[in-house]
Design a protein around this motif. Structure first.
Motif, PDB file in Angstrom:
ATOM      1  N   LEU A  78       0.816  -1.206   0.000  1.00  0.00           N
ATOM      2  CA  LEU A  78       0.000   0.000   0.000  1.00  0.00           C
ATOM      3  C   LEU A  78       0.852   1.259   0.000  1.00  0.00           C
ATOM      4  O   LEU A  78       0.564   2.226  -0.712  1.00  0.00           O
ATOM      5  N   ILE A  79       1.921   1.231   0.798  1.00  0.00           N
ATOM      6  CA  ILE A  79       2.792   2.400   0.917  1.00  0.00           C
ATOM      7  C   ILE A  79       3.712   2.525  -0.291  1.00  0.00           C
ATOM      8  O   ILE A  79       4.129   3.620  -0.671  1.00  0.00           O
ATOM      9  N   GLY A  80       4.052   1.391  -0.905  1.00  0.00           N
ATOM     10  CA  GLY A  80       4.939   1.413  -2.066  1.00  0.00           C
ATOM     11  C   GLY A  80       6.405   1.363  -1.704  1.00  0.00           C
ATOM     12  O   GLY A  80       7.274   1.589  -2.547  1.00  0.00           O
ATOM     13  N   GLN A  81       6.708   1.058  -0.460  1.00  0.00           N
ATOM     14  CA  GLN A  81       8.101   0.930  -0.019  1.00  0.00           C
ATOM     15  C   GLN A  81       8.149   0.022   1.197  1.00  0.00           C
ATOM     16  O   GLN A  81       7.205  -0.051   1.980  1.00  0.00           O
ATOM     17  N   LYS A  82       9.265  -0.657   1.380  1.00  0.00           N
ATOM     18  CA  LYS A  82       9.392  -1.565   2.503  1.00  0.00           C
ATOM     19  C   LYS A  82       9.578  -0.787   3.797  1.00  0.00           C
ATOM     20  O   LYS A  82      10.567  -0.108   3.998  1.00  0.00           O
ATOM     21  N   VAL A  83       8.582  -0.878   4.661  1.00  0.00           N
ATOM     22  CA  VAL A  83       8.634  -0.233   5.967  1.00  0.00           C
ATOM     23  C   VAL A  83       8.510  -1.270   7.074  1.00  0.00           C
ATOM     24  O   VAL A  83       9.251  -1.260   8.049  1.00  0.00           O
ATOM     25  N   ALA A  84       7.559  -2.197   6.920  1.00  0.00           N
ATOM     26  CA  ALA A  84       7.369  -3.268   7.891  1.00  0.00           C
ATOM     27  C   ALA A  84       8.112  -4.514   7.429  1.00  0.00           C
ATOM     28  O   ALA A  84       8.122  -4.829   6.235  1.00  0.00           O
ATOM     29  N   ILE A  85       8.725  -5.230   8.365  1.00  0.00           N
ATOM     30  CA  ILE A  85       9.481  -6.416   7.985  1.00  0.00           C
ATOM     31  C   ILE A  85       8.525  -7.563   7.678  1.00  0.00           C
ATOM     32  O   ILE A  85       7.412  -7.628   8.187  1.00  0.00           O
ATOM     33  N   MET A  86       8.983  -8.460   6.811  1.00  0.00           N
ATOM     34  CA  MET A  86       8.156  -9.584   6.381  1.00  0.00           C
ATOM     35  C   MET A  86       8.889 -10.894   6.646  1.00  0.00           C
ATOM     36  O   MET A  86      10.100 -10.976   6.526  1.00  0.00           O
ATOM     37  N   SER A  87       8.124 -11.910   7.006  1.00  0.00           N
ATOM     38  CA  SER A  87       8.701 -13.222   7.258  1.00  0.00           C
ATOM     39  C   SER A  87       7.601 -14.266   7.197  1.00  0.00           C
ATOM     40  O   SER A  87       6.423 -13.957   7.405  1.00  0.00           O
ATOM     41  N   ASP A  88       7.993 -15.521   6.925  1.00  0.00           N
ATOM     42  CA  ASP A  88       7.011 -16.600   6.980  1.00  0.00           C
ATOM     43  C   ASP A  88       6.849 -17.127   8.401  1.00  0.00           C
ATOM     44  O   ASP A  88       6.068 -18.025   8.656  1.00  0.00           O
ATOM     45  N   LYS A  89       7.609 -16.550   9.355  1.00  0.00           N
ATOM     46  CA  LYS A  89       7.463 -16.920  10.758  1.00  0.00           C
ATOM     47  C   LYS A  89       6.289 -16.132  11.350  1.00  0.00           C
ATOM     48  O   LYS A  89       6.111 -14.958  11.076  1.00  0.00           O
ATOM     49  N   PRO A  90       5.447 -16.794  12.177  1.00  0.00           N
ATOM     50  CA  PRO A  90       4.354 -16.057  12.819  1.00  0.00           C
ATOM     51  C   PRO A  90       4.873 -15.061  13.850  1.00  0.00           C
ATOM     52  O   PRO A  90       5.992 -15.185  14.350  1.00  0.00           O
ATOM     53  N   GLN A  91       4.032 -14.071  14.180  1.00  0.00           N
ATOM     54  CA  GLN A  91       4.346 -13.067  15.204  1.00  0.00           C
ATOM     55  C   GLN A  91       5.613 -12.282  14.871  1.00  0.00           C
ATOM     56  O   GLN A  91       6.460 -12.034  15.727  1.00  0.00           O
TER      57      GLN A  91
END
Length: 303
Positions: free
Chosen positions: A34-47
């Motif tokens: 939505l923002i168009g830039q990486k701000v929040a980290i992403m992972s396939d790990k929960p939490q």
């Protein structure tokens, strides 16, 4: 994201939007798209998300302030309690809620728990059915039916956060529930997170990707120093905290190999974020049982 300029007489809108859902349904991926830039980290790990993150989307006719919350789950330690409380408190502080679900997963106890929490607020709730790229279109309707039978949603939008499918439709639905309001932040601002916290999160993301079992959730990252050098390059010293000596050895790896890979991958993201060359100095230290210690949680920014 492109959007049309408002017609004459149409008022500018603004408001706060919470993104909620079970762990690992794609909330952070949605926020970044939505923002168009990486701000929040992403992972396939929960939490993965631990803090409440405010991100700003400024359009010609509106400014939408998205809040990415930790996944709502059954906590197992004080950090988990903090994360769930943060997410649930946010439900009462916003103008619109986006409830993100995984289209390929059955409606389980975790989703039902969130639905019960949503019934306690009067805020409009938009159901975002994520990961529709992973299933045939004919299978999406039964998912919609399953959820709308349990809650009166303001709107339902099937999306793929990863491929930005139908995100313009999601934004249109959000804007329809926002009231006229001011532009709270400069149009070039993307997040309210301090630079140090974003850097720490980028480092933690790489550890999440490269480790498994108990390691990912036992990790905290603290930025001790950011210094500009004469050549305009940045020196960044970061400490990776683990809970046990055995975890320290795993994060460092044989001959320091894993720590070097963490540093290499994190440095690339940091340089993209800051727009300057960086030297990343990583250290690993043990702080026993830090996830259950109030003072330590506060020192790491979990207020």
């Amino acid at each position: 994201m492109n959007d049309s300029i408002p017609v004459a007489g149409e008022e500018y809108k603004s408001g706060f939007v919470a993104i909620v859902g079970r762990p690992n349904v794609g909330k952070s991926t949605l926020l970044n798209s939505l923002i168009g830039q990486k701000v929040a980290i992403m992972s396939d790990k929960p939490q993965t998300t631990r803090n409440k993150i405010l991100c700003v989307l400024t359009l010609p006719d509106a400014q939408i302030l998205f809040i990415d919350t930790p996944g709502i789950h059954k906590p197992k330690h004080k950090l988990g309690e903090y994360m769930v409380q943060t997410a649930e408190n946010t439900l009462h502080e916003v103008d619109v809620i986006i409830f993100v679900i995984d289209a390929a997963s059955d409606l389980g106890a975790g989703d039902q728990y969130i639905l019960e929490r949503l019934k306690t607020v009067k805020t409009p709730v938009i159901l975002a059915i994520n990961k529709i790229d992973q299933m045939p279109p004919a299978e999406i309707l039964p998912v919609i039916t399953q959820y709308v039978d349990k809650f009166n949603f303001a709107a339902v939008v099937p999306i793929s956060a990863l491929h930005s499918t139908n995100l313009a439709d999601l934004i249109t639905e959000v804007k329809s529930y926002l009231a006229p309001g001011p532009q709270y932040y400069p149009e070039d601002m993307l997040t309210d997170q301090p630079e140090r916290m974003v850097i720490a999160e980028l480092i933690r993301e790489k550890i999440l990707h490269l480790t498994r079992e108990e390691i990912p959730h036992a990790i905290a990252v603290d930025i001790e120093e950011i210094t500009a050098r004469d050549n305009d390059n940045l020196y960044i010293r970061a400490v990776i905290y683990v809970e046990r000596e055995s975890q320290k050895g795993i994060v460092i790896g044989s001959g320091g190999k894993l720590l070097k890979e963490i540093g290499y991958l994190a440095r690339k993201d940091i340089e993209n974020l800051l727009g300057s060359k960086s030297f990343l100095d990583l250290w690993v230290k043990v702080k026993k049982d830090w996830r259950n210690r109030d003072n330590t949680l506060r020192s790491f920014g979990y207020e």
